[in-house]
Design a protein around this motif. Sequence first.
Motif, PDB file in Angstrom:
ATOM      1  N   SER A 177      18.227   3.512  48.237  1.00  0.00           N
ATOM      2  CA  SER A 177      18.549   2.190  47.716  1.00  0.00           C
ATOM      3  C   SER A 177      17.918   2.021  46.332  1.00  0.00           C
ATOM      4  O   SER A 177      16.845   2.542  46.074  1.00  0.00           O
ATOM      5  CB  SER A 177      18.024   1.116  48.651  1.00  0.00           C
ATOM      6  N   PRO A 178      18.573   1.294  45.440  1.00  0.00           N
ATOM      7  CA  PRO A 178      18.098   1.218  44.060  1.00  0.00           C
ATOM      8  C   PRO A 178      16.840   0.370  43.932  1.00  0.00           C
ATOM      9  O   PRO A 178      16.635  -0.569  44.694  1.00  0.00           O
ATOM     10  CB  PRO A 178      19.264   0.552  43.330  1.00  0.00           C
ATOM     11  N   SER A 179      15.981   0.712  42.973  1.00  0.00           N
ATOM     12  CA  SER A 179      14.829  -0.128  42.680  1.00  0.00           C
ATOM     13  C   SER A 179      15.123  -1.003  41.466  1.00  0.00           C
ATOM     14  O   SER A 179      14.431  -1.986  41.236  1.00  0.00           O
ATOM     15  CB  SER A 179      13.584   0.724  42.428  1.00  0.00           C
ATOM     16  N   SER A 180      16.158  -0.634  40.713  1.00  0.00           N
ATOM     17  CA  SER A 180      16.545  -1.458  39.574  1.00  0.00           C
ATOM     18  C   SER A 180      18.034  -1.302  39.299  1.00  0.00           C
ATOM     19  O   SER A 180      18.632  -0.273  39.610  1.00  0.00           O
ATOM     20  CB  SER A 180      15.736  -1.091  38.333  1.00  0.00           C
ATOM     21  N   LEU A 181      18.607  -2.358  38.723  1.00  0.00           N
ATOM     22  CA  LEU A 181      20.006  -2.374  38.317  1.00  0.00           C
ATOM     23  C   LEU A 181      20.093  -3.172  37.027  1.00  0.00           C
ATOM     24  O   LEU A 181      19.306  -4.097  36.808  1.00  0.00           O
ATOM     25  CB  LEU A 181      20.879  -3.088  39.353  1.00  0.00           C
TER      26      LEU A 181
ATOM     27  N   VAL B 196      19.525 -11.783  35.738  1.00  0.00           N
ATOM     28  CA  VAL B 196      18.264 -11.092  35.467  1.00  0.00           C
ATOM     29  C   VAL B 196      17.187 -11.680  36.371  1.00  0.00           C
ATOM     30  O   VAL B 196      17.063 -12.903  36.486  1.00  0.00           O
ATOM     31  CB  VAL B 196      17.878 -11.229  33.985  1.00  0.00           C
ATOM     32  N   GLY B 197      16.435 -10.827  37.042  1.00  0.00           N
ATOM     33  CA  GLY B 197      15.382 -11.286  37.956  1.00  0.00           C
ATOM     34  C   GLY B 197      15.088 -10.228  39.004  1.00  0.00           C
ATOM     35  O   GLY B 197      15.329  -9.046  38.796  1.00  0.00           O
ATOM     36  N   VAL B 198      14.593 -10.681  40.151  1.00  0.00           N
ATOM     37  CA  VAL B 198      14.240  -9.777  41.249  1.00  0.00           C
ATOM     38  C   VAL B 198      14.823 -10.327  42.537  1.00  0.00           C
ATOM     39  O   VAL B 198      14.808 -11.540  42.765  1.00  0.00           O
ATOM     40  CB  VAL B 198      12.696  -9.653  41.390  1.00  0.00           C
ATOM     41  N   CYS B 199      15.340  -9.441  43.364  1.00  0.00           N
ATOM     42  CA  CYS B 199      15.802  -9.869  44.691  1.00  0.00           C
ATOM     43  C   CYS B 199      15.229  -8.926  45.744  1.00  0.00           C
ATOM     44  O   CYS B 199      14.791  -7.818  45.433  1.00  0.00           O
ATOM     45  CB  CYS B 199      17.324  -9.910  44.773  1.00  0.00           C
ATOM     46  N   GLU B 200      15.217  -9.405  46.953  1.00  0.00           N
ATOM     47  CA  GLU B 200      14.788  -8.596  48.087  1.00  0.00           C
ATOM     48  C   GLU B 200      15.979  -8.412  49.008  1.00  0.00           C
ATOM     49  O   GLU B 200      16.693  -9.379  49.307  1.00  0.00           O
ATOM     50  CB  GLU B 200      13.666  -9.298  48.855  1.00  0.00           C
TER      51      GLU B 200
ATOM     52  N   ALA C 127      19.715 -13.482  41.860  1.00  0.00           N
ATOM     53  CA  ALA C 127      19.744 -12.218  41.116  1.00  0.00           C
ATOM     54  C   ALA C 127      20.692 -11.188  41.710  1.00  0.00           C
ATOM     55  O   ALA C 127      21.148 -10.302  40.996  1.00  0.00           O
ATOM     56  CB  ALA C 127      18.331 -11.636  41.025  1.00  0.00           C
ATOM     57  N   CYS C 128      20.988 -11.287  42.996  1.00  0.00           N
ATOM     58  CA  CYS C 128      21.800 -10.262  43.662  1.00  0.00           C
ATOM     59  C   CYS C 128      22.735 -10.886  44.684  1.00  0.00           C
ATOM     60  O   CYS C 128      22.445 -11.948  45.234  1.00  0.00           O
ATOM     61  CB  CYS C 128      20.913  -9.272  44.420  1.00  0.00           C
ATOM     62  N   SER C 129      23.823 -10.174  44.952  1.00  0.00           N
ATOM     63  CA  SER C 129      24.700 -10.553  46.058  1.00  0.00           C
ATOM     64  C   SER C 129      25.140  -9.278  46.755  1.00  0.00           C
ATOM     65  O   SER C 129      25.116  -8.192  46.161  1.00  0.00           O
ATOM     66  CB  SER C 129      25.914 -11.350  45.561  1.00  0.00           C
ATOM     67  N   ILE C 130      25.521  -9.412  48.006  1.00  0.00           N
ATOM     68  CA  ILE C 130      25.963  -8.262  48.793  1.00  0.00           C
ATOM     69  C   ILE C 130      27.299  -8.583  49.425  1.00  0.00           C
ATOM     70  O   ILE C 130      27.486  -9.658  50.006  1.00  0.00           O
ATOM     71  CB  ILE C 130      24.945  -7.911  49.900  1.00  0.00           C
ATOM     72  N   THR C 131      28.217  -7.621  49.298  1.00  0.00           N
ATOM     73  CA  THR C 131      29.484  -7.676  50.024  1.00  0.00           C
ATOM     74  C   THR C 131      29.602  -6.348  50.751  1.00  0.00           C
ATOM     75  O   THR C 131      29.709  -5.298  50.106  1.00  0.00           O
ATOM     76  CB  THR C 131      30.668  -7.880  49.057  1.00  0.00           C
TER      77      THR C 131
ATOM     78  N   VAL D 171      14.669  -5.199  44.375  1.00  0.00           N
ATOM     79  CA  VAL D 171      15.490  -4.678  43.291  1.00  0.00           C
ATOM     80  C   VAL D 171      15.225  -5.538  42.068  1.00  0.00           C
ATOM     81  O   VAL D 171      15.323  -6.769  42.135  1.00  0.00           O
ATOM     82  CB  VAL D 171      16.993  -4.721  43.639  1.00  0.00           C
ATOM     83  N   SER D 172      14.878  -4.898  40.981  1.00  0.00           N
ATOM     84  CA  SER D 172      14.677  -5.589  39.713  1.00  0.00           C
ATOM     85  C   SER D 172      15.977  -5.513  38.926  1.00  0.00           C
ATOM     86  O   SER D 172      16.535  -4.434  38.730  1.00  0.00           O
ATOM     87  CB  SER D 172      13.551  -4.902  38.933  1.00  0.00           C
ATOM     88  N   VAL D 173      16.471  -6.684  38.493  1.00  0.00           N
ATOM     89  CA  VAL D 173      17.704  -6.734  37.714  1.00  0.00           C
ATOM     90  C   VAL D 173      17.337  -6.956  36.253  1.00  0.00           C
ATOM     91  O   VAL D 173      16.720  -7.969  35.906  1.00  0.00           O
ATOM     92  CB  VAL D 173      18.640  -7.858  38.210  1.00  0.00           C
TER      93      VAL D 173
END
Length: 168
Positions: free
Chosen positions: A1-5, A47-51, A34-38, A71-73
């Motif tokens: 799994s990515p640590s940054s995107l 830009v930010g950080v998500c768990e 910062a993130c979404s999942i489909t 994940v750091s964006v």
Amino acid sequence: SPSSLALNGTATLSTTGGAGTGAVTYAVTAGAAACSITGTTLTATAVGVCEVTATKAADATYEAASGSFTVSVGKASQTINFAALPGKVLGNPDFTVSATATSGLPVNFRTDTPLVCAVEGSRVRLVGMGSCRVIASQAGDASYGPAAEVIQSFAVAPPITAGAGVTG
């Protein structure tokens, strides 16, 4: 799994190890801005950080299990498209230049050859003969990092004059 995107980037989520037949699901458990999942696709939306938490459902033999990662964006990259400029003759009227940034942000122009040309906004004025360099730049913003500058050079030729008169 990515640590940054990078912003607007995507990654396919997967897990390894563990036993059992329970289905694995993914959820953003912190930093939903910062993130979404489909399904199994993680998208960086700001830009930010998500768990992200992966949960494997229980089955007849094994209890449910879960694990999380952050994940750091970061800012997205951008480039400038600035076409070549044709040669000019001293005395030609002022003209405008244009360029675009892949981010959609406005592009700024300047010159480092002030004895040949002057740049004000997107307008270029010819002031001398030689090589004029027009530099396009975009500094970025909260979502985009700075673009690499693009330089277009063109020749400024002497004005065309009438031939010498013939005396007799």
